[in-house]
Design a protein around this motif. Structure first.
Motif, PDB file in Angstrom:
ATOM      1  N   ALA A   2       0.894  -1.361  -0.031  1.00  0.00           N
ATOM      2  CA  ALA A   2      -0.117   0.097   0.018  1.00  0.00           C
ATOM      3  C   ALA A   2       0.849   1.235   0.038  1.00  0.00           C
ATOM      4  O   ALA A   2       0.460   2.188  -0.483  1.00  0.00           O
ATOM      5  CB  ALA A   2      -0.818   0.022   1.258  1.00  0.00           C
ATOM      6  N   GLY A   3       1.931   1.340   0.505  1.00  0.00           N
ATOM      7  CA  GLY A   3       2.777   2.559   0.686  1.00  0.00           C
ATOM      8  C   GLY A   3       1.952   3.312   1.372  1.00  0.00           C
ATOM      9  O   GLY A   3       1.363   3.335   2.519  1.00  0.00           O
ATOM     10  N   ARG A   4       2.342   4.806   1.112  1.00  0.00           N
ATOM     11  CA  ARG A   4       1.726   5.851   1.898  1.00  0.00           C
ATOM     12  C   ARG A   4       0.345   5.930   1.785  1.00  0.00           C
ATOM     13  O   ARG A   4      -0.156   5.832   0.451  1.00  0.00           O
ATOM     14  CB  ARG A   4       2.316   7.276   1.620  1.00  0.00           C
ATOM     15  N   SER A   5      -0.499   5.567   2.768  1.00  0.00           N
ATOM     16  CA  SER A   5      -1.883   5.377   2.559  1.00  0.00           C
ATOM     17  C   SER A   5      -2.542   5.597   3.944  1.00  0.00           C
ATOM     18  O   SER A   5      -2.171   5.578   5.025  1.00  0.00           O
ATOM     19  CB  SER A   5      -2.198   3.835   2.106  1.00  0.00           C
ATOM     20  N   VAL A   6      -4.086   5.816   3.506  1.00  0.00           N
ATOM     21  CA  VAL A   6      -4.925   6.082   4.595  1.00  0.00           C
ATOM     22  C   VAL A   6      -6.266   5.827   4.238  1.00  0.00           C
ATOM     23  O   VAL A   6      -7.007   5.724   3.255  1.00  0.00           O
ATOM     24  CB  VAL A   6      -5.086   7.725   4.952  1.00  0.00           C
ATOM     25  N   TYR A   7      -6.960   4.965   5.294  1.00  0.00           N
ATOM     26  CA  TYR A   7      -8.452   4.583   5.177  1.00  0.00           C
ATOM     27  C   TYR A   7      -8.992   4.825   6.382  1.00  0.00           C
ATOM     28  O   TYR A   7      -8.745   4.404   7.382  1.00  0.00           O
ATOM     29  CB  TYR A   7      -8.228   2.807   4.898  1.00  0.00           C
ATOM     30  N   GLU A   8     -10.361   5.554   6.113  1.00  0.00           N
ATOM     31  CA  GLU A   8     -11.168   6.193   7.187  1.00  0.00           C
ATOM     32  C   GLU A   8     -10.204   6.688   8.248  1.00  0.00           C
ATOM     33  O   GLU A   8     -10.635   6.819   9.300  1.00  0.00           O
ATOM     34  CB  GLU A   8     -11.895   5.131   7.916  1.00  0.00           C
ATOM     35  N   GLY A   9      -9.386   7.790   7.704  1.00  0.00           N
ATOM     36  CA  GLY A   9      -8.477   8.191   8.890  1.00  0.00           C
ATOM     37  C   GLY A   9      -7.334   7.727   9.513  1.00  0.00           C
ATOM     38  O   GLY A   9      -6.676   8.052  10.217  1.00  0.00           O
ATOM     39  N   ARG A  10      -7.127   6.425   9.063  1.00  0.00           N
ATOM     40  CA  ARG A  10      -6.053   5.532   9.648  1.00  0.00           C
ATOM     41  C   ARG A  10      -5.208   5.292   8.632  1.00  0.00           C
ATOM     42  O   ARG A  10      -5.178   4.849   7.875  1.00  0.00           O
ATOM     43  CB  ARG A  10      -6.700   4.255  10.026  1.00  0.00           C
ATOM     44  N   ALA A  11      -3.736   5.901   8.807  1.00  0.00           N
ATOM     45  CA  ALA A  11      -2.804   5.492   8.221  1.00  0.00           C
ATOM     46  C   ALA A  11      -2.087   4.395   8.199  1.00  0.00           C
ATOM     47  O   ALA A  11      -2.310   3.312   8.970  1.00  0.00           O
ATOM     48  CB  ALA A  11      -1.551   6.714   8.652  1.00  0.00           C
ATOM     49  N   ASP A  12      -1.044   4.215   7.122  1.00  0.00           N
ATOM     50  CA  ASP A  12      -0.263   2.835   7.311  1.00  0.00           C
ATOM     51  C   ASP A  12      -1.274   1.689   6.876  1.00  0.00           C
ATOM     52  O   ASP A  12      -1.074   0.749   7.685  1.00  0.00           O
ATOM     53  CB  ASP A  12       0.665   2.839   8.479  1.00  0.00           C
ATOM     54  N   CYS A  13      -1.752   1.472   5.908  1.00  0.00           N
ATOM     55  CA  CYS A  13      -2.819   0.430   5.411  1.00  0.00           C
ATOM     56  C   CYS A  13      -1.951  -0.870   5.474  1.00  0.00           C
ATOM     57  O   CYS A  13      -2.559  -1.875   5.756  1.00  0.00           O
ATOM     58  CB  CYS A  13      -3.505   0.661   4.182  1.00  0.00           C
ATOM     59  N   ASN A  14      -0.787  -1.016   5.264  1.00  0.00           N
ATOM     60  CA  ASN A  14      -0.049  -2.193   5.295  1.00  0.00           C
ATOM     61  C   ASN A  14      -0.331  -2.745   6.547  1.00  0.00           C
ATOM     62  O   ASN A  14      -0.259  -4.199   6.681  1.00  0.00           O
ATOM     63  CB  ASN A  14       1.544  -2.162   4.945  1.00  0.00           C
ATOM     64  N   ASP A  15      -0.541  -2.125   7.687  1.00  0.00           N
ATOM     65  CA  ASP A  15      -0.370  -2.741   8.873  1.00  0.00           C
ATOM     66  C   ASP A  15      -1.419  -3.638   9.196  1.00  0.00           C
ATOM     67  O   ASP A  15      -1.590  -4.415  10.128  1.00  0.00           O
ATOM     68  CB  ASP A  15      -0.441  -1.486  10.011  1.00  0.00           C
ATOM     69  N   TYR A  16      -2.579  -3.163   8.643  1.00  0.00           N
ATOM     70  CA  TYR A  16      -3.938  -3.921   9.023  1.00  0.00           C
ATOM     71  C   TYR A  16      -4.772  -4.299   7.763  1.00  0.00           C
ATOM     72  O   TYR A  16      -5.899  -4.754   7.865  1.00  0.00           O
ATOM     73  CB  TYR A  16      -4.825  -3.224   9.757  1.00  0.00           C
ATOM     74  N   SER A  17      -4.007  -4.602   6.577  1.00  0.00           N
ATOM     75  CA  SER A  17      -4.678  -4.758   5.394  1.00  0.00           C
ATOM     76  C   SER A  17      -4.062  -6.139   4.809  1.00  0.00           C
ATOM     77  O   SER A  17      -2.873  -6.464   4.928  1.00  0.00           O
ATOM     78  CB  SER A  17      -4.687  -3.910   4.479  1.00  0.00           C
ATOM     79  N   VAL A  18      -4.986  -6.878   4.036  1.00  0.00           N
ATOM     80  CA  VAL A  18      -4.340  -7.719   3.043  1.00  0.00           C
ATOM     81  C   VAL A  18      -4.588  -7.016   1.630  1.00  0.00           C
ATOM     82  O   VAL A  18      -5.420  -6.617   1.086  1.00  0.00           O
ATOM     83  CB  VAL A  18      -5.273  -9.079   2.998  1.00  0.00           C
TER      84      VAL A  18
END
Length: 185
Positions: free
Chosen positions: A99-115
């Motif tokens: 994901a690189g630099r990314s934000v989902y619903e105000g939460r950054a670092d999507c790699n931390d919590y995504s597939v």
């Protein structure tokens, strides 16, 4: 189709060195799916270059574009090829670098919590029916193993706007969500 110990049972295992641990505690819980596209060289399908890229083995001299990207260290959890074949590069319980630099619903670092799921394709070429069929089955399997995902499914373009454009206008979000809704009944 089933996920067990972070691996998808139907996927060919092609381990990438480009991954790390998820953050401890709830910060590392898997709560998001990110859909991407990839083709190497751009607009061309097959050839095994995506697998080589995610393993840091892309031959820089095989295509001019490869010289630009061969030194990048990236990965995704899965790749769904045009014929529906699935390759897994990183265990779902680990943090892939998709994901690189990314934000989902105000939460950054999507790699931390995504597939991260790559579809072999481009922003503008229609994806294959078998890719959607396999994607739907994979989403169901991931939702069963990681129920916090729920309907939290997005595109790279949505979590990194202005920087990324995939999976692009060729991806049929309505079809995906309609099919997933039908499968819930």
């Amino acid at each position: 189709m089933k996920v067990s110990e972070g691996r998808l049972d139907i996927a060919c295992w092609c381990p990438s060195p480009n991954f790390g641990p998820r953050p401890p505690g709830p910060d590392g819980d898997i709560t998001l799916l990110v859909i991407h596209n990839i083709s190497l060289p751009p607009g061309q399908f097959g050839g095994g270059y995506v697998q080589q890229f995610f393993q840091n083995k892309l031959p820089a001299d095989a295509h001019p574009y490869f010289a630009e990207i061969a030194a990048l260290r990236v990965s995704s959890h899965l790749l769904i090829e045009r014929d529906g074949a699935v390759t897994q590069f990183v265990n779902f319980n680990d943090r892939a670098w998709h994901a690189g630099r990314s934000v989902y619903e105000g939460r950054a670092d999507c790699n931390d919590y995504s597939v991260g799921i790559e579809l072999e394709g481009t922003d503008t070429d229609a994806y294959c029916a078998v890719q959607y069929e396999v994607l739907v089955d994979i989403v169901r399997a991931l939702q069963a193993e990681y129920p916090a995902i729920g309907r939290r499914i997005t595109g790279h373009e949505h979590i990194a706007p202005g920087r990324k454009t995939d999976p692009g206008p060729a991806f049929d979000w309505q079809y995906l969500f309609r099919t997933l809704a039908l499968s819930d009944n």
